[in-house]
Design a protein around this motif. Structure first.
Motif, PDB file in Angstrom:
ATOM      1  N   UNK A  43     -16.724  41.171  35.017  1.00 32.33           N
ATOM      2  CA  UNK A  43     -17.294  41.757  36.234  1.00 32.33           C
ATOM      3  C   UNK A  43     -16.982  40.903  37.458  1.00 32.33           C
ATOM      4  N   UNK A  44     -17.189  39.593  37.347  1.00 30.39           N
ATOM      5  CA  UNK A  44     -16.897  38.699  38.470  1.00 30.39           C
ATOM      6  C   UNK A  44     -15.399  38.680  38.775  1.00 30.39           C
ATOM      7  N   UNK A  45     -14.579  38.712  37.733  1.00 33.75           N
ATOM      8  CA  UNK A  45     -13.129  38.734  37.944  1.00 33.75           C
ATOM      9  C   UNK A  45     -12.707  40.000  38.679  1.00 33.75           C
ATOM     10  N   UNK A  46     -13.309  41.131  38.310  1.00 31.91           N
ATOM     11  CA  UNK A  46     -12.990  42.385  39.002  1.00 31.91           C
ATOM     12  C   UNK A  46     -13.416  42.317  40.463  1.00 31.91           C
ATOM     13  N   UNK A  47     -14.598  41.759  40.723  1.00 31.55           N
ATOM     14  CA  UNK A  47     -15.067  41.620  42.105  1.00 31.55           C
ATOM     15  C   UNK A  47     -14.135  40.713  42.916  1.00 31.55           C
ATOM     16  N   UNK A  48     -13.740  39.597  42.320  1.00 29.55           N
ATOM     17  CA  UNK A  48     -12.853  38.652  43.006  1.00 29.55           C
ATOM     18  C   UNK A  48     -11.497  39.292  43.259  1.00 29.55           C
ATOM     19  N   UNK A  49     -11.005  40.068  42.298  1.00 28.11           N
ATOM     20  CA  UNK A  49      -9.722  40.751  42.461  1.00 28.11           C
ATOM     21  C   UNK A  49      -9.783  41.722  43.636  1.00 28.11           C
ATOM     22  N   UNK A  50     -10.845  42.509  43.680  1.00 31.85           N
ATOM     23  CA  UNK A  50     -11.000  43.469  44.777  1.00 31.85           C
ATOM     24  C   UNK A  50     -11.108  42.738  46.118  1.00 31.85           C
ATOM     25  N   UNK A  51     -11.896  41.681  46.169  1.00 30.85           N
ATOM     26  CA  UNK A  51     -12.055  40.922  47.413  1.00 30.85           C
ATOM     27  C   UNK A  51     -10.742  40.261  47.827  1.00 30.85           C
ATOM     28  N   UNK A  52      -9.970  39.814  46.852  1.00 27.29           N
ATOM     29  CA  UNK A  52      -8.678  39.197  47.165  1.00 27.29           C
ATOM     30  C   UNK A  52      -7.791  40.178  47.928  1.00 27.29           C
ATOM     31  N   UNK A  53      -7.679  41.386  47.408  1.00 28.73           N
ATOM     32  CA  UNK A  53      -6.796  42.353  48.073  1.00 28.73           C
ATOM     33  C   UNK A  53      -7.384  42.859  49.383  1.00 28.73           C
ATOM     34  N   UNK A  54      -8.689  42.860  49.514  1.00 27.15           N
ATOM     35  CA  UNK A  54      -9.296  43.200  50.805  1.00 27.15           C
ATOM     36  C   UNK A  54      -8.901  42.152  51.840  1.00 27.15           C
ATOM     37  N   UNK A  55      -8.960  40.881  51.431  1.00 26.97           N
ATOM     38  CA  UNK A  55      -8.584  39.806  52.361  1.00 26.97           C
ATOM     39  C   UNK A  55      -7.089  39.802  52.648  1.00 26.97           C
ATOM     40  N   UNK A  56      -6.295  40.157  51.665  1.00 30.13           N
ATOM     41  CA  UNK A  56      -4.855  40.252  51.872  1.00 30.13           C
ATOM     42  C   UNK A  56      -4.563  41.286  52.954  1.00 30.13           C
ATOM     43  N   UNK A  57      -5.207  42.449  52.870  1.00 27.06           N
ATOM     44  CA  UNK A  57      -5.002  43.504  53.871  1.00 27.06           C
ATOM     45  C   UNK A  57      -5.363  43.002  55.261  1.00 27.06           C
ATOM     46  N   UNK A  58      -6.479  42.298  55.357  1.00 22.45           N
ATOM     47  CA  UNK A  58      -6.905  41.779  56.661  1.00 22.45           C
ATOM     48  C   UNK A  58      -5.940  40.736  57.204  1.00 22.45           C
ATOM     49  N   UNK A  59      -5.407  39.893  56.311  1.00 23.95           N
ATOM     50  CA  UNK A  59      -4.595  38.759  56.762  1.00 23.95           C
ATOM     51  C   UNK A  59      -3.119  39.092  56.947  1.00 23.95           C
ATOM     52  N   UNK A  60      -2.620  40.127  56.305  1.00 21.64           N
ATOM     53  CA  UNK A  60      -1.176  40.409  56.360  1.00 21.64           C
ATOM     54  C   UNK A  60      -0.611  40.528  57.774  1.00 21.64           C
ATOM     55  N   UNK A  61      -1.255  41.232  58.687  1.00 25.90           N
ATOM     56  CA  UNK A  61      -0.648  41.357  60.025  1.00 25.90           C
ATOM     57  C   UNK A  61      -0.430  40.021  60.739  1.00 25.90           C
ATOM     58  N   UNK A  62      -1.219  39.018  60.420  1.00 27.48           N
ATOM     59  CA  UNK A  62      -1.065  37.738  61.116  1.00 27.48           C
ATOM     60  C   UNK A  62      -0.560  36.622  60.193  1.00 27.48           C
ATOM     61  N   UNK A  63      -0.102  36.973  59.004  1.00 24.08           N
ATOM     62  CA  UNK A  63       0.343  35.948  58.057  1.00 24.08           C
ATOM     63  C   UNK A  63       1.823  35.628  58.242  1.00 24.08           C
ATOM     64  N   UNK A  64       2.208  34.519  57.622  1.00 24.72           N
ATOM     65  CA  UNK A  64       3.620  34.129  57.637  1.00 24.72           C
ATOM     66  C   UNK A  64       4.355  34.963  56.598  1.00 24.72           C
ATOM     67  N   UNK A  65       5.271  35.751  57.034  1.00 22.93           N
ATOM     68  CA  UNK A  65       5.978  36.653  56.141  1.00 22.93           C
ATOM     69  C   UNK A  65       7.127  35.976  55.404  1.00 22.93           C
ATOM     70  N   UNK A  66       7.409  34.710  55.738  1.00 20.85           N
ATOM     71  CA  UNK A  66       8.487  34.002  55.047  1.00 20.85           C
ATOM     72  C   UNK A  66       8.003  33.355  53.751  1.00 20.85           C
ATOM     73  N   UNK A  67       6.694  33.368  53.505  1.00 15.44           N
ATOM     74  CA  UNK A  67       6.149  32.797  52.275  1.00 15.44           C
ATOM     75  C   UNK A  67       6.113  33.863  51.179  1.00 15.44           C
ATOM     76  N   UNK A  68       6.350  33.465  49.919  1.00 13.13           N
ATOM     77  CA  UNK A  68       6.290  34.436  48.822  1.00 13.13           C
ATOM     78  C   UNK A  68       4.886  35.041  48.703  1.00 13.13           C
TER      79      UNK A  68
END
Length: 194
Positions: A43-68
């Motif tokens: 359950x915690x892993x699923x929550x963390x996974x969902x939160x990870x991708x939520x944060x990825x969406x928020x951060x992508x527009x201002x992130x460094x696109x040259x990093x893997x």
């Protein structure tokens, strides 16, 4: 042909929602696995996974696109796992309640499902897997993380260094020490089974 992560990120930033969905589908197993190894809770892993991708969406527009992408997403997940570990509190046995009062062995036997005996080779493989899991859980968080990233997620040493924000030689040292510690714990676990 499979689109590389960087191309999917560029397409997503231009408005292609399917590109992000592909990134999520591609990297969810790795993020979930890291979260599960850190929390030992689906359950915690699923929550963390969902939160990870939520944060990825928020951060992508201002992130460094040259990093893997994968090491970057795993770093976000790892930070969330660390936050989870800081917040968790052990549950005391006095706070647990039981639905049924099982007073004697007969009532315990009735409460358990009938289980057919497993063949010896299945039992042995399951015991070994459980021993490995216990040995892995007995390692420090840092050692569990490098073992998981290297062997469960098949990240290169450089990708692990990027994910953990550590020098490459430090990753090599941590991984060597983690493998030794895991080997010692596994020998101990398997010795207890025999």
């Amino acid at each position: 042909m499979v689109d590389p992560d960087e191309a999917l990120v560029q397409r997503y930033l231009r408005g292609d929602q399917k590109a992000f969905r592909t990134l999520v589908e591609r990297h969810t197993p790795a993020v979930y696995n890291l979260a599960y190894r850190s929390t030992n809770s689906s359950d915690d892993a699923a929550d963390i996974t969902q939160e990870t991708f939520r944060r990825v969406v928020e951060a992508l527009p201002s992130s460094r696109l040259d990093l893997p992408f994968k090491p970057w997403a795993l770093r976000i997940a790892l930070n969330l796992c660390r936050d989870w570990a800081k917040r968790r509190r052990p549950v005391s046995f006095t706070s647990l309640t039981f639905d049924h009062d099982l007073e004697d062995e007969d009532s315990v036997a009735e409460a358990l499902p009938d289980l057919a005996p497993l063949p010896p080779d299945v039992l042995e493989a399951d015991e070994t897997r459980q021993a490995l899991e216990r040995a892995l859980q007995g390692l420090s968080e840092g050692y569990r993380t490098v073992i998981t990233l290297r062997y469960a997620e098949d990240l290169s040493y450089q990708e692990i260094a990027t994910t953990l924000n550590l020098p490459l030689n430090t990753v090599r040292t941590h991984l060597a020490r983690a493998k030794k510690a895991l080997h010692d714990r596994l020998r101990q676990e398997l010795g207890e089974i025999s």
